[in-house]
Design a protein around this motif. Sequence first.
Motif, PDB file in Angstrom:
ATOM      1  N   PRO A 293       0.621  -1.258  -0.013  1.00 43.16           N
ATOM      2  CA  PRO A 293      -0.188  -0.156   0.268  1.00 43.16           C
ATOM      3  C   PRO A 293       0.678   1.125   0.005  1.00 43.16           C
ATOM      4  O   PRO A 293       0.508   2.332  -0.526  1.00 43.16           O
ATOM      5  CB  PRO A 293      -0.703  -0.079   1.125  1.00 43.16           C
ATOM      6  N   VAL A 294       1.954   1.268   0.859  1.00 44.45           N
ATOM      7  CA  VAL A 294       2.775   2.612   0.998  1.00 44.45           C
ATOM      8  C   VAL A 294       3.529   2.678  -0.357  1.00 44.45           C
ATOM      9  O   VAL A 294       3.769   3.844  -0.994  1.00 44.45           O
ATOM     10  CB  VAL A 294       3.454   2.820   2.210  1.00 44.45           C
ATOM     11  N   ARG A 295       3.913   1.779  -0.694  1.00 44.09           N
ATOM     12  CA  ARG A 295       4.904   1.829  -2.161  1.00 44.09           C
ATOM     13  C   ARG A 295       4.067   2.373  -3.219  1.00 44.09           C
ATOM     14  O   ARG A 295       4.398   2.981  -4.170  1.00 44.09           O
ATOM     15  CB  ARG A 295       5.492   0.435  -2.527  1.00 44.09           C
ATOM     16  N   MET A 296       3.002   1.656  -3.341  1.00 42.48           N
ATOM     17  CA  MET A 296       1.956   1.982  -4.404  1.00 42.48           C
ATOM     18  C   MET A 296       1.649   3.585  -4.620  1.00 42.48           C
ATOM     19  O   MET A 296       1.303   4.212  -5.490  1.00 42.48           O
ATOM     20  CB  MET A 296       0.672   1.139  -4.622  1.00 42.48           C
ATOM     21  N   GLN A 297       1.271   4.124  -3.328  1.00 40.01           N
ATOM     22  CA  GLN A 297       0.961   5.703  -3.228  1.00 40.01           C
ATOM     23  C   GLN A 297       2.032   6.370  -3.579  1.00 40.01           C
ATOM     24  O   GLN A 297       1.892   7.463  -4.519  1.00 40.01           O
ATOM     25  CB  GLN A 297       0.697   5.766  -1.694  1.00 40.01           C
ATOM     26  N   ARG A 298       3.361   6.014  -3.230  1.00 38.71           N
ATOM     27  CA  ARG A 298       4.432   6.837  -3.648  1.00 38.71           C
ATOM     28  C   ARG A 298       4.664   6.366  -5.308  1.00 38.71           C
ATOM     29  O   ARG A 298       5.233   7.537  -5.824  1.00 38.71           O
ATOM     30  CB  ARG A 298       5.663   6.316  -2.952  1.00 38.71           C
ATOM     31  N   HIS A 299       4.482   5.401  -5.622  1.00 36.16           N
ATOM     32  CA  HIS A 299       4.709   5.120  -7.050  1.00 36.16           C
ATOM     33  C   HIS A 299       3.839   6.132  -7.950  1.00 36.16           C
ATOM     34  O   HIS A 299       4.234   6.801  -8.781  1.00 36.16           O
ATOM     35  CB  HIS A 299       4.373   3.638  -7.521  1.00 36.16           C
ATOM     36  N   VAL A 300       2.639   6.140  -7.387  1.00 35.75           N
ATOM     37  CA  VAL A 300       1.592   6.817  -8.275  1.00 35.75           C
ATOM     38  C   VAL A 300       2.064   8.275  -8.115  1.00 35.75           C
ATOM     39  O   VAL A 300       1.928   9.204  -9.277  1.00 35.75           O
ATOM     40  CB  VAL A 300       0.229   6.768  -7.802  1.00 35.75           C
ATOM     41  N   GLU A 301       2.353   9.087  -6.923  1.00 38.86           N
ATOM     42  CA  GLU A 301       2.742  10.254  -6.576  1.00 38.86           C
ATOM     43  C   GLU A 301       3.896  10.557  -7.733  1.00 38.86           C
ATOM     44  O   GLU A 301       3.864  11.605  -8.261  1.00 38.86           O
ATOM     45  CB  GLU A 301       3.112  10.528  -5.307  1.00 38.86           C
ATOM     46  N   ASN A 302       5.079   9.614  -7.762  1.00 42.39           N
ATOM     47  CA  ASN A 302       6.085  10.085  -8.516  1.00 42.39           C
ATOM     48  C   ASN A 302       5.731   9.913  -9.979  1.00 42.39           C
ATOM     49  O   ASN A 302       6.296  10.971 -10.677  1.00 42.39           O
ATOM     50  CB  ASN A 302       7.269   9.041  -8.392  1.00 42.39           C
ATOM     51  N   THR A 303       4.949   9.253 -10.311  1.00 43.54           N
ATOM     52  CA  THR A 303       4.428   9.081 -11.756  1.00 43.54           C
ATOM     53  C   THR A 303       3.734  10.197 -12.241  1.00 43.54           C
ATOM     54  O   THR A 303       3.915  10.815 -13.427  1.00 43.54           O
ATOM     55  CB  THR A 303       3.661   7.808 -11.974  1.00 43.54           C
ATOM     56  N   ARG A 304       2.820  10.930 -11.425  1.00 49.29           N
ATOM     57  CA  ARG A 304       2.330  11.979 -11.785  1.00 49.29           C
ATOM     58  C   ARG A 304       2.992  13.190 -12.122  1.00 49.29           C
ATOM     59  O   ARG A 304       2.930  13.886 -12.737  1.00 49.29           O
ATOM     60  CB  ARG A 304       1.192  12.217 -10.458  1.00 49.29           C
ATOM     61  N   GLU A 305       3.972  13.314 -11.058  1.00 46.45           N
ATOM     62  CA  GLU A 305       4.975  14.451 -11.216  1.00 46.45           C
ATOM     63  C   GLU A 305       5.703  14.193 -12.530  1.00 46.45           C
ATOM     64  O   GLU A 305       5.987  15.175 -13.218  1.00 46.45           O
ATOM     65  CB  GLU A 305       6.069  14.368 -10.147  1.00 46.45           C
ATOM     66  N   ILE A 306       6.090  13.039 -12.832  1.00 42.74           N
ATOM     67  CA  ILE A 306       7.051  12.761 -14.109  1.00 42.74           C
ATOM     68  C   ILE A 306       6.197  13.175 -15.370  1.00 42.74           C
ATOM     69  O   ILE A 306       6.695  13.629 -16.320  1.00 42.74           O
ATOM     70  CB  ILE A 306       7.638  11.351 -14.095  1.00 42.74           C
ATOM     71  N   VAL A 307       4.845  12.776 -15.281  1.00 42.28           N
ATOM     72  CA  VAL A 307       4.264  12.583 -16.600  1.00 42.28           C
ATOM     73  C   VAL A 307       3.899  14.199 -16.659  1.00 42.28           C
ATOM     74  O   VAL A 307       3.932  14.828 -17.963  1.00 42.28           O
ATOM     75  CB  VAL A 307       2.832  11.870 -16.379  1.00 42.28           C
TER      76      VAL A 307
END
Lengths: 430, 266
Positions: A293-307
Amino acid sequence: MADPKYLKFDTLSLHAGQKPDATYGARAVPIYQSTSFVFQDTDHAAALFNLERAGHIYSRISNPTVAVLEERIAALEGGVGAVATASGQAALHLGVATLMGAGSHIVSSASIYGGSHNMFAHTLPRFGIEATFVDPRDPKAYAAAIQPNTRLLFGETLGNPGLEVMDVAAVAAVAHDHGIPLMIDNTFATPYLFRPFEHGCDIIMHSATKFLGGHGVAVAGVLVDSGQFDWEGSGKFPTMTEPYAGYHGLDFAEEFGPGAFIMRARTEGLRDFGAAMSPQTAFYILQGVETLPVRMQRHVENTREIVKYLCGHEAVAWVIYPELPDHADHNLAKALMPDGVGAIFSFGVKGGRGAGAKFIESLEIYSHLANVGDAKSLIIHPASTTHQQMDAAALKAAGVGEDMVRMSVGLEDIRDLIDDLGGALRRSQR
Amino acid sequence: MELTVEGRKVFAATGGKAFDPSLPAIVFVHGAAADHTVWKLQTRYFAWHGRGVLAIDMPGHGRSDGPCVPTIEGLADWLIAVLDAAGLARAALVGHSVGSLVTLEAAARYPDRVEDLALLGCAFPMRVNDELLDAARDNDALANQLTNAWGYGRAAQRGRHTMPGLWMLKGGMRLLEDAGDGVLYNDMNACHIYEGGERAARALSCRTLSIMGEKDIMTPLKQARKTAAQIDGVREVVIPAAGHIMMDEAPDKTLDALRDFLPQPT
């Protein structure tokens, strides 16, 4: 109002399938590195072999460490049970082989992992199983491709690499109208972001190598059964509803009810095909699942920033990510995956294949390799690697262009990831 | 196998072996909104160890024709009709929850038909929580949620099923979801309104076993023990840490308790 008080997702990620070791009180899941397990007596042995009692016999069929992972994934996906396998491909093959034999047919999304495409297009036909590939965005195409001998509809939650978002409920309805189950590869989304069983899917497979593990140290797969498909009502699945000589005439649907599919997958599929997961691997994957759960939250946050960064960069020709308003499945993605549409996306670098190659080779933090879902950020050129075996038509159907770069965003500090991207993009345009 | 009772189909699983009425028989009766598959880790053992096994689906449940029977007394009479249809003069009866009340009542009414009696998760009166009963009457999904959550013990919330890879909470939920509208209410209400427990207990003449879950929420251990105390010569087995659905939560311990109680075929 009374509350059933079921344990929640984050708690299940840490506890499902395990109780502290009764002998020594070990809190972590012990690694039962044993091929086989001692019987209490000859009657106990015979009863285990004939499925009169439950328990472990031999680690090709089941193992206590692996069983913890299996229950945990079943709990997170909301299934009645799971079987862990040596790889995601082994899970896919196990699912197919449990359902059908020679003379059968599969309708699959055209936009799937290259290895899965190979299995359906080139390998399974040698065993008498054919496949038709269709646009995953078009449930009517699935319906039109169904033949009298079709035994499975297949797709990925998020297509690979085009990130087509499957309308699982719509395709499941097509499948069920024809008395056929729907299997979904939920690797890219993970149950944290999307739970296909809640939308009518019948069977889920994972490459647990990816986000479930998250560390890139072990190849692994899982097959999960919703327990909701009506095998008896369908009448198309003799492996579920007719006596099986391999267990003295056992009728899996009659004996095991909602667990028929997953019991057959284990007791026949692991027993006879043998693509089992090792206990060491199960331990590795469990370490990842505990923090999913905590990893997926961070994965998504980083992805949104990079996109966001890439969309505004002059060296980037295009970006495909379903959270972008111009993505064809934007509204569907928002409805199905409100917590994020994963951490994998594609984009094109201006200048075509040459500029793309220069870009990839200029990156320092991102690793150029054939994997996704790692804690570390990864990047690859699908047309020359993961989807290399596809011909031009198949590449087009899968949406794989010559300039496409696929990124799997990791957990590094977002400032470092963006700095690295900026530098590589600059060098790609020189 | 399929039997016909009062013109309607009755399904009975036979433990993976063809039913032989000449063997000493055991008839298993499931709990509320369930079916024969709840006995999957007990019936095969007995069928392959010299017993004739019938794990029946009650009317309107599993693969048996409806409609449901609304009273324990009616189900007890129906159960004896099943024995008739199967060609059984006598049988051991094993019942769980509502099924335990059915087998208890049947053993009391028809003492010459019942060899031995095993009651699992049995207590009377078996009053049902008002909110649960109301939700079941309304076919509200909450009824399934509560039944499943209270049926399994707290330890089962974390799983660790004896059968590798099975997540029992969802398996239990699937059975409840597969039951048609009104089935859960029928069974819950049959328990709720049943007043004959004490009379039936006093009338028993067969050997009786009571298997209780230490952490049972639906028929708490204290109440189950009070019930068992009303049965002459009853044998009691308490399964540690188990909830109400002990044959799924602790299948081996449940099987061992039954195996130790029921005479071994010669």
